[in-house]
Write a protein that holds these residues in place. Structure first.
Motif, mmCIF file in Angstrom:
data_model
loop_
_atom_site.group_PDB
_atom_site.id
_atom_site.type_symbol
_atom_site.label_atom_id
_atom_site.label_comp_id
_atom_site.label_asym_id
_atom_site.label_seq_id
_atom_site.Cartn_x
_atom_site.Cartn_y
_atom_site.Cartn_z
ATOM 1 N N ALA A 784 15.393 21.108 20.195
ATOM 2 C CA ALA A 784 14.612 20.873 21.412
ATOM 3 C C ALA A 784 14.730 22.030 22.397
ATOM 4 C CB ALA A 784 15.073 19.580 22.081
ATOM 5 N N GLY A 785 15.848 22.750 22.368
ATOM 6 C CA GLY A 785 16.018 23.871 23.291
ATOM 7 C C GLY A 785 15.218 25.094 22.915
ATOM 8 N N ASN A 786 14.628 25.119 21.714
ATOM 9 C CA ASN A 786 13.862 26.291 21.276
ATOM 10 C C ASN A 786 12.438 26.303 21.799
ATOM 11 O OD1 ASN A 786 16.070 27.226 19.789
ATOM 12 N ND2 ASN A 786 15.459 26.100 17.951
ATOM 13 N N PHE A 787 11.949 25.177 22.313
ATOM 14 C CA PHE A 787 10.560 25.115 22.774
ATOM 15 C C PHE A 787 10.471 25.634 24.205
ATOM 16 C CE2 PHE A 787 11.016 21.453 19.802
ATOM 17 C CZ PHE A 787 10.263 22.003 18.769
ATOM 18 N N THR A 788 9.541 26.523 24.426
ATOM 19 C CA THR A 788 9.355 27.069 25.767
ATOM 20 C C THR A 788 8.644 26.058 26.656
ATOM 21 O OG1 THR A 788 7.216 28.061 25.202
ATOM 22 C CG2 THR A 788 9.206 29.387 24.789
ATOM 23 N N VAL A 789 8.767 26.262 27.948
ATOM 24 C CA VAL A 789 8.098 25.376 28.895
ATOM 25 C C VAL A 789 6.592 25.468 28.731
ATOM 26 C CG1 VAL A 789 7.789 24.865 31.348
ATOM 27 C CG2 VAL A 789 10.028 25.584 30.502
ATOM 28 N N GLU A 790 6.102 26.660 28.440
ATOM 29 C CA GLU A 790 4.651 26.838 28.286
ATOM 30 C C GLU A 790 4.114 26.014 27.118
ATOM 31 O OE1 GLU A 790 6.793 29.226 28.913
ATOM 32 O OE2 GLU A 790 6.092 29.681 30.961
ATOM 33 N N MET A 791 4.866 25.949 26.032
ATOM 34 C CA MET A 791 4.433 25.141 24.888
ATOM 35 C C MET A 791 4.326 23.669 25.266
ATOM 36 S SD MET A 791 6.850 26.967 22.020
ATOM 37 C CE MET A 791 6.420 25.844 20.719
ATOM 38 N N ILE A 792 5.290 23.187 26.025
ATOM 39 C CA ILE A 792 5.272 21.777 26.438
ATOM 40 C C ILE A 792 4.146 21.541 27.436
ATOM 41 C CG2 ILE A 792 6.638 19.941 27.495
ATOM 42 C CD1 ILE A 792 9.142 21.442 26.580
ATOM 43 N N MET A 793 3.916 22.486 28.328
ATOM 44 C CA MET A 793 2.849 22.334 29.316
ATOM 45 C C MET A 793 1.482 22.300 28.643
ATOM 46 S SD MET A 793 4.332 24.891 32.263
ATOM 47 C CE MET A 793 2.910 24.757 33.322
ATOM 48 N N ASP A 794 1.259 23.177 27.673
ATOM 49 C CA ASP A 794 -0.032 23.184 26.983
ATOM 50 C C ASP A 794 -0.280 21.853 26.270
ATOM 51 O OD1 ASP A 794 -0.438 25.742 27.851
ATOM 52 O OD2 ASP A 794 0.261 26.697 26.002
ATOM 53 N N GLU A 795 0.769 21.317 25.648
ATOM 54 C CA GLU A 795 0.637 20.020 24.982
ATOM 55 C C GLU A 795 0.381 18.912 25.999
ATOM 56 O OE1 GLU A 795 0.846 17.715 21.379
ATOM 57 O OE2 GLU A 795 0.939 19.880 21.670
ATOM 58 N N PHE A 796 1.024 19.019 27.140
ATOM 59 C CA PHE A 796 0.862 18.019 28.192
ATOM 60 C C PHE A 796 -0.574 17.978 28.685
ATOM 61 C CE2 PHE A 796 0.927 16.874 32.712
ATOM 62 C CZ PHE A 796 1.598 15.672 32.676
ATOM 63 N N TYR A 797 -1.176 19.138 28.919
ATOM 64 C CA TYR A 797 -2.548 19.181 29.421
ATOM 65 C C TYR A 797 -3.581 18.782 28.367
ATOM 66 C CZ TYR A 797 -1.088 21.459 33.751
ATOM 67 O OH TYR A 797 -0.525 21.725 34.970
ATOM 68 N N SER A 798 -3.237 18.973 27.081
ATOM 69 C CA SER A 798 -4.204 18.644 26.033
ATOM 70 C C SER A 798 -4.180 17.170 25.649
ATOM 71 C CB SER A 798 -3.922 19.495 24.787
ATOM 72 O OG SER A 798 -2.665 19.158 24.234
ATOM 73 N N MET A 799 -3.218 16.417 26.181
ATOM 74 C CA MET A 799 -3.114 15.003 25.825
ATOM 75 C C MET A 799 -4.314 14.211 26.316
ATOM 76 S SD MET A 799 0.918 14.121 26.386
ATOM 77 C CE MET A 799 0.699 12.396 25.969
ATOM 78 N N LYS A 800 -4.760 14.494 27.531
ATOM 79 C CA LYS A 800 -5.885 13.760 28.097
ATOM 80 C C LYS A 800 -6.413 14.520 29.305
ATOM 81 C CE LYS A 800 -2.870 10.816 30.926
ATOM 82 N NZ LYS A 800 -2.451 9.428 31.220
ATOM 83 N N ASN A 801 -7.540 14.098 29.820
ATOM 84 C CA ASN A 801 -8.104 14.733 31.012
ATOM 85 C C ASN A 801 -7.209 14.476 32.212
ATOM 86 O OD1 ASN A 801 -10.311 15.654 29.606
ATOM 87 N ND2 ASN A 801 -11.578 13.874 30.095
ATOM 88 N N ARG A 802 -6.902 15.525 32.936
ATOM 89 C CA ARG A 802 -6.064 15.403 34.132
ATOM 90 C C ARG A 802 -6.774 16.100 35.289
ATOM 91 N NH1 ARG A 802 -1.023 13.621 32.358
ATOM 92 N NH2 ARG A 802 -0.618 14.029 30.157
ATOM 93 N N ARG A 803 -6.627 15.513 36.459
ATOM 94 C CA ARG A 803 -7.296 16.083 37.637
ATOM 95 C C ARG A 803 -6.664 17.408 38.032
ATOM 96 N NH1 ARG A 803 -8.081 12.225 42.526
ATOM 97 N NH2 ARG A 803 -9.252 14.067 43.147
ATOM 98 N N GLN A 804 -5.352 17.513 37.895
ATOM 99 C CA GLN A 804 -4.659 18.712 38.327
ATOM 100 C C GLN A 804 -4.376 19.585 37.111
ATOM 101 O OE1 GLN A 804 -4.145 19.319 41.486
ATOM 102 N NE2 GLN A 804 -4.861 17.343 42.198
ATOM 103 N N THR A 805 -5.138 20.634 36.913
ATOM 104 C CA THR A 805 -4.913 21.570 35.820
ATOM 105 C C THR A 805 -4.817 22.979 36.349
ATOM 106 O OG1 THR A 805 -7.288 21.766 35.443
ATOM 107 C CG2 THR A 805 -6.096 20.138 34.144
#
Length: 805
Positions: A784-805
């Motif tokens: 879990a420590g190998n994943f960068t924050v950017e990778m998690i953020m990109d996955e977070f935004y692609s999950m569904k439509n969000r007002r704040q992008t």
């Protein structure tokens, strides 16, 4: 303010440049294409969508307001392309045809295959087609499926090329354009209307980044996220918010955008956001483990236990050999089961494995404890898996076997059984209350100070620490040895505390119990058995610790069992005189009466004592206790581990490099493949293996770099490092299969220890999915420590439509 001014002001605030829009679109499309496929499968499962194109609902059957979200989930997951399965043949006997996995390469963007219908489908056409019009062939690649393999790869008449079409406005290409537009969600009208300035987007990402880092840190430390009162007036708003607040004190940029300084609709601190971040991280860990396994064969280790809320949880561990030749045991999932019947456990395990595209046919070994629902020969879990995969060999956890051998042997010998009863009673009396435990530690501290003053012991960092007596438990591996060692170390302090209780106890019962315990504690027979059990359990404790290492292989473990038996046998043959001398020295040091070994032994029967003139004290101690206790221990070890001395282990030992490949036999290795691994080697490969072994015998076995190796795991890594695994690829494959054999279920026990840290009395309402996500991030924190924050953020935004992008 007029209506015209209001509208102008609104659109002026949301205006962005065309270059920014194009960059955002390209970024989002690229992100959608590069995400790992298994993680997207978890998103589809959460929506209740079936990936098999032959059994899934048609897109027009879903509610209209959910269709775009479902389409996006399918696109992120990608076409369903199972590759490592057997495709059925059909057609005339003289020219039978089947689906070919190579077709996925030339049509990777849209081609799907359904194992249930043995047909192919088109993902874009399925997502954007409407109800059937009745025109023949209009639903071939969407509903009915296409399976006329004769027309595939038929030159210009190829049905796959014909489906795509040459014109730019064919239905297939229109559907592909719709898919591209749907993934480009940053270019939608609703996103353009809500688009912020670049500075606002930067603040949003920094705010989310802070939340991700805090959530990951709390998960790594097994800490609770939420607090009882998270309001602004609360003194403690919970670990998550308090950690964000603490982080903001070190960074002014973070302080300006988080918590009260953030917009009310974009704080990124809600419980839902916390769970989504943790779920993304957990999904990525599972996907990484899935990629680490690849196409290798694997072993399942399963055990169940109750959590704090009395729910039955089943832990699933996967054991495999990675590409570099290292044995890995990875925690993969924990699943709530309504009951512990074998069929229920099997269905849950199959559901987890199939969800991550891990096929049951690739299971080569099973490792469970000795429960009847696990090891039953007819209806046990191992038997049910053997029906689907006849080469999934079952191995009973060796650590459980060893513990059962120790416990059973201690109960079979009367004197040893009474010894452990007395030991438990003494420990309960001394550490039964905080006051007595403090007295014990105070007495121990005084003893250490006196011994240091008289130069009897040396001082140093970490030496002479003050401890307490350890309780023994039948289910805790190695606990008997720790209990005995702690009593020997604190013998004087224990005697002092018991003496104090016998004189100053609150009532007659306390004083009487303490007096009886003191008489037993200071008897020669008790001291003899105390030292004897220390010797026996010291020998077996080394084996117990080795069995709990996940990198241990079965052959080396069996070798350790053999050496343990030899050491205990050596203790029986040559250990009496040294043991007696040690016991006498201990008794003299602590002023304990030593009986005359040549005197007649007096047997106690109830209130009467009878003297046996033919039985001396030495005969009673040496034969009646020493020899009998060791014989029962050897008998239990032989009976508990006899099942493991099967043909599989005997044949596998031919691969063992120990003693310069002393047991290497080409015939045994070939028989090992034919009898236990015929599914992994074709007949041609079995013939080729014999010739490879002949070269291997002259090349590897005689090579000095391999002469000093002692375990098969070392051999596997050596072949990989030297590059000989590519030359002797069949031998390397066999070695990896043997290394997959399980040794113990210690990893599952560690998983349940982590579960106790995470799901506590104060967190007993934690949902099962959240518990599983917490556990895998905590246990596999290295991944879990190998994943960068950017990778998690990109996955977070692609999950569904969000007002704040």
């Amino acid at each position: 303010m007029s209506k015209r001014q209001t509208i102008d002001a609104f659109f002026k605030k949301k205006d962005i440049s065309h270059s920014e829009l194009r960059t955002s679109v390209e970024t989002n499309v690229e992100t959608s294409k590069t995400n790992e496929r298994p993680s997207k499968c978890s998103r589809i499962e959460s929506k209740g969508i079936d990936r098999d194109p032959g059994s899934r609902k048609q897109i027009y059957e879903f509610p209209v307001n959910e269709q775009d979200e479902i389409r996006r989930a399918y696109l992120i997951a990608g076409p369903y392309q199972p590759r490592d399965i057997k495709y059925p043949y059909k057609g005339p006997k003289n020219h039978r045809r089947s689906f070919q996995s190579s077709w996925f390469e030339s049509h990777s963007n849209w081609l799907e295959y359904s194992p249930s219908t043995d047909s192919i489908y088109c993902l874009p056409c399925y997502l954007f087609h409407k109800k059937p019009t009745g025109r023949p062939g209009s639903d071939a690649f969407t509903e009915k499926g296409f399976n006329n393999w004769k027309k595939v790869k038929d030159g210009v008449n190829c049905s796959l090329i014909g489906h795509e079409g040459k014109e730019p406005n064919t239905p297939h290409k229109i559907a592909e354009k719709c898919c591209e537009d749907l993934l480009n969600y940053s270019g939608h009208i609703d996103k353009l209307v809500e688009k912020q300035t670049s500075k606002e987007m930067e603040n949003n990402r920094l705010r989310l980044k802070t939340s991700i880092e805090c959530a990951r840190w709390l998960a790594f430390q097994a800490c609770a996220f939420r607090g009882h009162d998270e309001s602004l007036d609360s003194k403690n708003r919970g670990n998550f918010i308090e950690l964000i607040k603490h982080t903001s004190t070190f960074n002014e940029n973070v302080a300006r955008v988080v918590l009260e300084n953030a917009p009310r609709n974009a704080k990124c601190t809600s419980p839902t956001i916390q769970k989504e971040i943790l779920h993304i991280l957990a999904s990525k860990v599972r996907n990484a483990i899935r990629e680490e396994i690849g196409d290798a064969k694997f072993c399942i280790l399963v055990d169940e236990a109750r959590d704090e809320s009395k729910r039955e949880q089943m832990a699933i561990i996967l054991r495999f050999v990675d590409k570099e030749g290292f044995i890995k045991e990875r925690f993969f999932h924990v699943v709530h089961v309504r009951d512990t019947t074998a069929l229920t456990l099997k269905n849950e395990i199959c559901a987890v494995l199939s969800h991550y595209n891990l096929h049951i046919e690739n299971i080569r070994d099973q490792g469970y404890d000795g429960a009847s629902n696990m090891r039953g020969e007819w209806n046990g879990l191992q038997a049910l898996f053997l029906k689907d995969c006849p080469y999934a060999h079952y191995v009973h956890c060796m650590a459980h076997r060893l513990q059962l051998a120790l416990v059973t042997a201690s109960r079979e010998v009367k004197d040893v059984h009474q010894f452990f009863d007395h030991l438990v009673n003494i420990i309960n009396i001394v550490v039964g209350s905080s006051k007595r435990n403090d007295e014990l530690q105070h007495a121990q501290a005084e003893q250490v100070e006196n011994m240091i003053a008289s130069n009897e012991i040396e001082t140093g960092r970490g030496a002479n620490q003050i401890g307490t007596l350890q309780r023994a438990g039948d289910t805790r591996w190695g606990s008997h040895f720790q209990s005995i060692c702690s009593l020997i170390k604190m013998f004087d302090a224990t005697c002092k505390v018991i003496n104090t209780i016998s004189e100053e106890g609150a009532n007659y019962k306390q004083r009487g119990d303490a007096e009886g315990a003191y008489q037993v504690l200071t008897s020669f027979e008790f001291i003899l058995i105390l030292h004897l059990m220390k010797e026996i359990m010291g020998i077996t404790n080394i084996l117990c610790q080795a069995l709990q290492q996940h990198s241990q292989d079965l052959l080396n473990a069996m070798h350790l069992v053999s050496t343990t038996k030899l050491l205990i046998q050596k203790l029986r043959d040559d250990g009496w005189e040294p043991l007696l001398a040690s016991v006498i020295s201990f008794c003299e040091q602590h002023e304990i009466d030593i009986p005359d070994m040549n005197a007649c032994y007096t047997k106690a029967r109830g209130r009467y004592r009878r003297q046996d003139e033919d039985l001396t004290m030495e005969h009673h101690f040496r034969i009646g206790i020493f020899t009998v206790a060791i014989d029962f221990q050897l008998q239990e070890l032989k009976s508990r581990f006899c099942e493991l001395t099967t043909k599989l282990v005997i044949l596998s030992s031919a691969l063992n490099p120990k003693d310069a490949f002393r047991l290497f036999k080409i015939v045994d290795i070939c028989n090992l493949v034919k009898k236990y691994y015929p599914q992994d080697f074709t007949e041609q490969e079995q013939e080729l293996l014999e010739f490879q072994l002949q070269h291997y015998e002259l090349d590897v076995i005689k090579h000095p770099d391999f002469q000093n190796m002692s375990t098969i795991s070392e051999l596997c890594r050596g072949l990989k490092i030297s590059g000989k695994s590519k030359i002797y690829f069949l031998i390397d494959r066999l070695i990896r299969l043997v290394l997959t054999l399980p040794v113990s279920t210690a990893t599952t026990e560690r998983a349940f220890s982590a579960m106790k840290l995470l799901k506590t009395r104060l967190r007993n309402k934690m949902e099962d999915e959240l518990l599983a996500d917490n556990m895998i991030v905590y246990i596999e924190k290295e991944i879990a420590g190998n994943f960068t924050v950017e990778m998690i953020m990109d996955e977070f935004y692609s999950m569904k439509n969000r007002r704040q992008t």
